[in-house]
Design an enzyme around this catalytic site. Structure first.
Site: not given
Lengths: 402, 402
Positions: B157-159
């Site tokens: 999700w960060d990426l």
């Protein structure tokens, strides 16, 4: 639908997830995204989940707010129409092979400023998919409790490649606006995966240490983070990334003295060091397990929220869909009652863009097209095809209508 | 480093993964990305993996090709310098809170055409992290063999939020080039996660069916795809997404007659239907297990490659780092021998941009800056600060030098 990319038109010839998601993100920000598909749909047109009538809920959500032109791409004349559309708009997103009738070189003949974005498997053109590049770079061997490898279910590499492809498209367009030059951005899933391993320090780590990271189950590497179970049996993830969160977590659990005792015994201070909290997890985890197991989830939730401690219980996707904050009351979603134009006819909440721009109006999400729904509008409008010529192509089975 | 975004300068005030990765992607395409950090580094400056000297291999890979200005951001004057830098460049990437001294409204005073991209946790400003939004939307309850939830290790999700944030930045810049107007793009991790669940059909699926998808271990939902073990004990993932791949897989395993017998007994045809291959996996999987268990990995690999069947053995990250095709011979990577300027001093292969643009030169990856390495260059150059004023700020402890 936001209007950030109003005025931008692009052709998308694509299937599966990465390339369609790149087009989706552009369409959700106001670009005109014209899918060109095989008559009757491409290889992902019935991909699961499907309705009882075999309409793909996957396809109709990845292709919202786009237009659809249906052609017989097995026929030379159908291929020529697709090539003409790419040249007419000047922007192209695809996952078709780099060589052949949709190669950038072929398409750029007669349109030298063409911008192409191509999602690929391996960079050399060999096929690869999310699930296979993931194995190739090692994540399943780090996921889960072990010893067996565990695939992640989220198609993360497809999704990352898609968002990056949308970024690369706008990057090439920006360059063209300065230099007048076109070009092709190739985004291979394999390079997205191994490049990401490098970006987050993984290549450096294994190269320098000569060994693999230990397998940690649901614990987070290099931080204090793990799943714990409350007295009422709720499993919840707790992750600490700032000194304040650590201080407040320890205080909320009344562990200040117990943690100080560990610090004293081991001559360390956990106050400002993520790495030490991880390195000494053998001492810390049992302490936190007991403290959390003694309290209810509601009780802990309130205490954690008050202290800015980041936590979340594990939920199912159905729980998530029924969560008012995530879906019903979330401005990202539109109601889409009574099918609201979904090709499947099904009714459910539909998402718009992830991004929120307070300065702009967020119009409701729009439905995906039916296969060939915009064939006439696009071929007569974009290519200046006469209605007679259009009818001839339809009669010959080269163009499909929605 | 490509020059696609040459001429674009932006300020990045950020930590963790999503926001720095957005800046990284821009820097790798030639933008001038100026990180502004607390003197001595922000909360992620020593995030693991680290060297024996506690230099972060994570930080120095997520911040390649950027510049660094170090300020005391706890002091009003340090904050004012950061605000002035944002106004001087007109582009800003951050994960600082939406309210406060780095709010878009505050920064846009005196720079009405400012473009801000802000990665957030929840859209309402509450904190969230990759690991907690992942729980909130249900993926750990679908991952692994069950019954316990399994976190994926990849911070997906960060990426995804980072790549999308880079896209949104260029989207707002494109809009500004047409309208002259600035604006703020807010990218909350929670909306990226739940929006993605919707985009791939998950919200529609659970809303229409009223239940959760079954848990499938390493099998892929709605397709023929799973891990199998060869006669020499190699576990390999095989995924079929086209009629041709199916035909060639069945032929390579000499299963044509056995599969035809199942089709006949169940009155179905697997030739062109992913969903049927999945629905009848109870009959198909045992057949394929036995056929694959009877052959060596080398033997099967050659047959699969010849037929365009997508497969990949499970490997560790160390295996991946040592794979010539993925790293050593991959133009995405630069050698970075003898440390090559890495702040850690460590030597290892470093990645450039994921994207390959055949029309452009890919220069070698560049190192991350030391904290404050570009303070003087940027403050005197960008803000026109005199050398006397700069020295005064350094002496007062408000500016750090690299």
């Amino acid at each position: 639908m936001y209007d950030m990319l109003a005025g931008l038109s692009l052709i998308e010839a694509s299937s599966f997830m990465a390339s369609p998601s790149a087009g989706l993100y552009c369409a959700q920000l106001g670009a005109e995204v014209i899918r060109v598909d095989q008559i009757g749909g491409g290889p992902d047109y019935h991909r699961w989940p499907v309705t009882d009538d075999n309409a793909s809920l996957y396809w109709e959500n990845l292709n919202r707010a786009k237009k659809s032109v249906a052609l017989d791409l097995s026929h030379p004349q159908g291929r020529e129409v697709l090539q003409a559309l790419v040249r007419a708009t000047g922007q192209f997103i695809t996952n078709f092979p780099a060589e052949g009738f949709l190669s950038h070189e072929v398409l750029a003949e007669g349109r030298p400023d063409l911008v192409t974005v191509r999602v690929m498997g391996w960079a050399d053109g060999r096929p690869a998919l999310d699930y296979t590049v993931n194995n190739s770079v090692g994540f399943p061997m780090l996921t889960g409790p072990g010893p067996e490898p565990v695939n992640h279910v989220l198609p993360a590499w497809d999704l990352l490649a898609g968002a990056y492809a949308a970024f690369a498209l706008l990057g090439l367009i920006q360059r063209r606006s300065v230099t007048g030059l076109g070009g092709e951005a190739r985004v291979p899933l394999s390079d997205v995966a191994i490049g990401t391993v490098a970006n987050i320090g993984g290549i450096a780590e294994v190269t320098c240490s000569g060994e693999n990271r230990p397998r940690l189950g649901n614990a987070v590497y290099g931080l204090f983070g793990r799943d714990f179970v409350t007295s009422d049996g709720v499993r919840t993830m707790i992750v600490v990334v700032t000194p304040r969160q650590w201080k407040n977590l320890v205080a909320a659990l009344s562990l200040t003295e117990a943690v100080a005792a560990i610090e004293s015994a081991r001559s360390v201070s956990f106050a400002k060091d993520d790495g030490l909290r991880f390195a000494h997890r053998d001492a810390l985890f049992p302490l936190f397990e007991r403290a959390i197991a003694a309290r209810s989830h509601a009780d802990l939730s309130a205490a954690f929220d008050a202290g800015g401690v980041v936590h979340s219980e594990y939920r199912t996707m159905l729980d998530a869909a029924n969560d008012p904050a995530l879906v019903r009351d979330n401005p990202v979603f539109g109601a889409m009652q009574d099918g609201a134009g979904n090709p499947s006819g099904a009714s459910y909440p539909a998402a718009g863009a992830f991004v929120t721009v307070p300065q702009l109006d967020r119009a409701p999400p729009r439905p995906a097209p039916r296969n060939g729904q915009h064939s006439e509008e696009v071929l007569t409008g974009r290519l200046g095809m006469s209605s007679g010529e259009f009818a001839r192509l339809v009669d010959a089975g080269l163009v499909g209508l929605g």
